[in-house]
Design an enzyme around this catalytic site. Structure first.
Site, mmCIF file in Angstrom:
data_model
loop_
_atom_site.group_PDB
_atom_site.id
_atom_site.type_symbol
_atom_site.label_atom_id
_atom_site.label_comp_id
_atom_site.label_asym_id
_atom_site.label_seq_id
_atom_site.Cartn_x
_atom_site.Cartn_y
_atom_site.Cartn_z
ATOM 1 N N CYS A 267 3.401 7.722 16.128
ATOM 2 C CA CYS A 267 3.874 6.590 15.317
ATOM 3 C C CYS A 267 5.391 6.442 15.352
ATOM 4 O O CYS A 267 5.926 5.433 14.883
ATOM 5 C CB CYS A 267 3.382 6.740 13.885
ATOM 6 S SG CYS A 267 1.610 7.046 13.827
ATOM 7 N N HIS B 21 7.576 2.655 9.891
ATOM 8 C CA HIS B 21 6.229 2.672 10.461
ATOM 9 C C HIS B 21 5.243 2.286 9.348
ATOM 10 O O HIS B 21 5.306 2.832 8.244
ATOM 11 C CB HIS B 21 5.926 4.066 11.008
ATOM 12 C CG HIS B 21 4.471 4.301 11.231
ATOM 13 N ND1 HIS B 21 3.683 3.405 11.935
ATOM 14 C CD2 HIS B 21 3.646 5.309 10.830
ATOM 15 C CE1 HIS B 21 2.443 3.856 11.951
ATOM 16 N NE2 HIS B 21 2.394 5.002 11.287
ATOM 17 N N ASN C 36 -2.751 0.636 10.197
ATOM 18 C CA ASN C 36 -1.779 1.520 10.845
ATOM 19 C C ASN C 36 -2.008 1.435 12.353
ATOM 20 O O ASN C 36 -3.012 1.926 12.857
ATOM 21 C CB ASN C 36 -1.996 2.942 10.310
ATOM 22 C CG ASN C 36 -1.107 3.979 10.978
ATOM 23 O OD1 ASN C 36 -0.542 3.735 12.039
ATOM 24 N ND2 ASN C 36 -1.013 5.154 10.371
HETATM 25 O O1 UT7 Z 1 0.582 7.149 10.963
HETATM 26 C C1 UT7 Z 1 0.896 8.492 11.137
HETATM 27 C C2 UT7 Z 1 1.285 9.111 9.882
HETATM 28 N N1 UT7 Z 1 0.185 9.126 8.975
HETATM 29 C C3 UT7 Z 1 0.378 8.937 7.713
HETATM 30 O O2 UT7 Z 1 1.505 8.718 7.337
HETATM 31 C C4 UT7 Z 1 -0.801 9.025 6.779
HETATM 32 C C5 UT7 Z 1 -0.446 9.837 5.592
HETATM 33 N N2 UT7 Z 1 -1.517 9.990 4.623
HETATM 34 C C6 UT7 Z 1 -2.144 8.978 3.954
HETATM 35 O O3 UT7 Z 1 -1.912 7.804 4.201
HETATM 36 C C7 UT7 Z 1 -3.052 9.358 2.828
HETATM 37 O O4 UT7 Z 1 -2.995 10.749 2.633
HETATM 38 C C8 UT7 Z 1 -4.533 8.946 3.025
HETATM 39 C C9 UT7 Z 1 -4.678 7.440 2.951
HETATM 40 C C10 UT7 Z 1 -5.042 9.460 4.363
HETATM 41 C C11 UT7 Z 1 -5.382 9.523 1.902
HETATM 42 O O5 UT7 Z 1 -4.898 9.065 0.652
HETATM 43 P P1 UT7 Z 1 -4.576 10.082 -0.518
HETATM 44 O O6 UT7 Z 1 -4.149 9.292 -1.653
HETATM 45 O O7 UT7 Z 1 -3.646 11.154 0.006
HETATM 46 O O8 UT7 Z 1 -6.009 10.663 -0.812
HETATM 47 P P2 UT7 Z 1 -6.464 12.183 -0.853
HETATM 48 O O9 UT7 Z 1 -6.651 12.722 0.508
HETATM 49 O O10 UT7 Z 1 -5.583 12.927 -1.823
HETATM 50 O O11 UT7 Z 1 -7.904 12.026 -1.522
HETATM 51 C C12 UT7 Z 1 -8.077 11.561 -2.889
HETATM 52 C C13 UT7 Z 1 -9.547 11.369 -3.152
HETATM 53 C C14 UT7 Z 1 -10.395 12.537 -2.647
HETATM 54 O O12 UT7 Z 1 -11.466 12.711 -3.556
HETATM 55 P P3 UT7 Z 1 -11.409 13.880 -4.684
HETATM 56 O O13 UT7 Z 1 -11.216 15.149 -3.927
HETATM 57 O O14 UT7 Z 1 -10.224 13.525 -5.545
HETATM 58 O O15 UT7 Z 1 -12.724 13.739 -5.360
HETATM 59 C C15 UT7 Z 1 -10.950 12.038 -1.342
HETATM 60 O O16 UT7 Z 1 -12.174 12.635 -1.001
HETATM 61 O O17 UT7 Z 1 -10.009 10.214 -2.450
HETATM 62 C C16 UT7 Z 1 -11.137 10.557 -1.635
HETATM 63 N N3 UT7 Z 1 -11.120 9.736 -0.444
HETATM 64 C C17 UT7 Z 1 -11.698 8.519 -0.362
HETATM 65 N N4 UT7 Z 1 -12.400 7.798 -1.256
HETATM 66 C C18 UT7 Z 1 -12.837 6.588 -0.856
HETATM 67 C C19 UT7 Z 1 -10.497 9.995 0.739
HETATM 68 N N5 UT7 Z 1 -10.682 8.983 1.593
HETATM 69 C C20 UT7 Z 1 -11.409 8.043 0.930
HETATM 70 C C21 UT7 Z 1 -11.902 6.780 1.274
HETATM 71 N N6 UT7 Z 1 -12.606 6.096 0.349
HETATM 72 N N7 UT7 Z 1 -11.678 6.240 2.483
#
Ligand code: UT7
Length: 324
Positions: free
Chosen positions: A114, A250, A280
């Site tokens: 990215c 990005h 993205n």
């Molecule tokens: O482009 C290259 C660089 N990449 C990035 O910059 C990406 C960086 N990371 C992110 O954008 C975020 O970390 C994500 C979008 C991937 C995830 O968002 P988050 O707010 O960090 O969520 P999380 O991983 O902390 O998960 C929170 C909750 C979890 O459930 P529990 O454990 O709280 O019950 C996940 O299982 O959200 C759940 N979850 C979802 N729920 C519905 C994770 N993905 C999803 C989903 N739909 N797609």
């Protein structure tokens, strides 16, 4: 060294196929409300089965030529920034060079994920300012849908396909006020796609072609390291963030970008992204956002743009540019 490289044209392309959050609800356990609240993404485009990164790139170049009075017959280097090439070899750049018949052009791919496009601009500015080249096409293009794991809801809701191209030419009045590149390879296991090895710095990797991401770790890394990177780029040009008309990071995740802006005391209203309707798109996200900013009449000639790419590598890179 004063930049002697000027960005003189831009073009972009996204595939026709729109994939909404509601479409993804049918594939994995997710929902539109979660995706918008956590990422800001509403929809993205996916390439068709027979449409690859070189195809998207060529459409972006054609779009550039239609909009600007620019020929590309004398382009002497093609730089393609991608992590989703259709072949491991030849490079996508070589393939495009062959398809377009640009006989005098060198060709090279950059895999800085990215941060790819900003790495590409860094290279183009350097090659032209050093006097080695005169006219370079820098392309950020991805078909991430072909390497996305559609059983993993934490990654498949993020990615989209698209391409953006910029023409960078020799000019005494260069566009680049400063530029930097950073690699933090020791954190590489947080975002990878494997080919031949399934080990990295003692970490066992999932052996598959699709992208694997530890979203939380990449998120934490980006919101702490990008603000210092932005400052490093403006400091190098003896500017301040207040002088920047548009910050174009990005387009990874809107929540992350809000946090980066808050940490940098930079107004989110002066930030341009491409993520709402394109998701993205990795190396394509910055040129797509610049092009949207131009089409919406936001970016004007003479504006100062701060571009900042970050992601797999883990790598990051940025430029302060005077547009036009
Ligand atoms: O482009 C290259 C660089 N990449 C990035 O910059 C990406 C960086 N990371 C992110 O954008 C975020 O970390 C994500 C979008 C991937 C995830 O968002 P988050 O707010 O960090 O969520 P999380 O991983 O902390 O998960 C929170 C909750 C979890 O459930 P529990 O454990 O709280 O019950 C996940 O299982 O959200 C759940 N979850 C979802 N729920 C519905 C994770 N993905 C999803 C989903 N739909 N797609």
């Amino acid at each position: 060294m004063m930049s002697k490289a000027r960005i003189t044209a831009i073009g972009s392309y996204v595939p026709d196929n729109v994939v909404t959050n509601f479409d993804l609800e049918k594939m994995v356990d997710t929902n539109d409300e979660w995706i918008i609240r956590r990422t800001g993404i509403k929809e993205r485009r996916f390439a068709s089965e027979n449409e690859f990164t070189s195809d998207l790139s060529i459409k972006a170049i054609e779009n550039l030529m239609e909009r600007y009075d620019k020929g590309i017959h004398d382009v002497d280097m093609i730089v393609v920034c991608t992590l989703s090439p259709e072949y491991q070899t030849p490079s996508t750049a070589s393939y495009i060079q062959g398809r377009l018949g640009l006989k005098q052009a060198g060709a090279i791919d950059i895999n800085a994920a990215c941060a790819g496009f900003t790495y590409g601009l860094h290279l183009a500015n350097g090659l032209i300012t050093a006097g080695l080249h005169k006219k370079i096409l820098v392309i950020g293009a991805e078909t991430l849908s072909k390497i996305t794991d559609f059983t993993d809801r934490t990654t498949c809701i993020l990615f989209g396909d698209g391409a953006g191209a910029m023409l960078v030419e020799y000019d005494q009045n260069g566009s680049f006020l400063s530029s930097h590149v950073v690699s933090e390879g020791e954190k590489a296991h947080n975002l990878y796609g494997t080919y031949l090895s399934d080990k990295m710095f003692g970490h066992e990797l999932e052996h598959k072609r699709q992208l694997v991401q530890n979203g939380r770790e990449v998120y934490k890394w980006a919101v702490t390291s990008v603000p210092s990177g932005m400052k490093a780029v403006v400091d190098k040009a003896e500017f301040s963030l207040q002088d920047v008309d548009w910050f174009i990071p990005h387009s990874a995740n809107l929540r992350m970008i809000e946090s980066i802006c808050e940490k940098s005391s930079y107004p989110i209203e002066k930030t341009l992204t491409s993520l709402e309707y394109h998701g993205n798109t990795s190396a394509a996200s910055i040129p797509l956002a610049v092009d949207l900013g131009i089409k919406e009449g936001k970016i004007k000639e003479g504006d100062y743009l701060l571009l900042y790419g970050f992601g797999g590598g883990l790598s990051r890179s940025g430029q302060l540019i005077k547009w036009g």
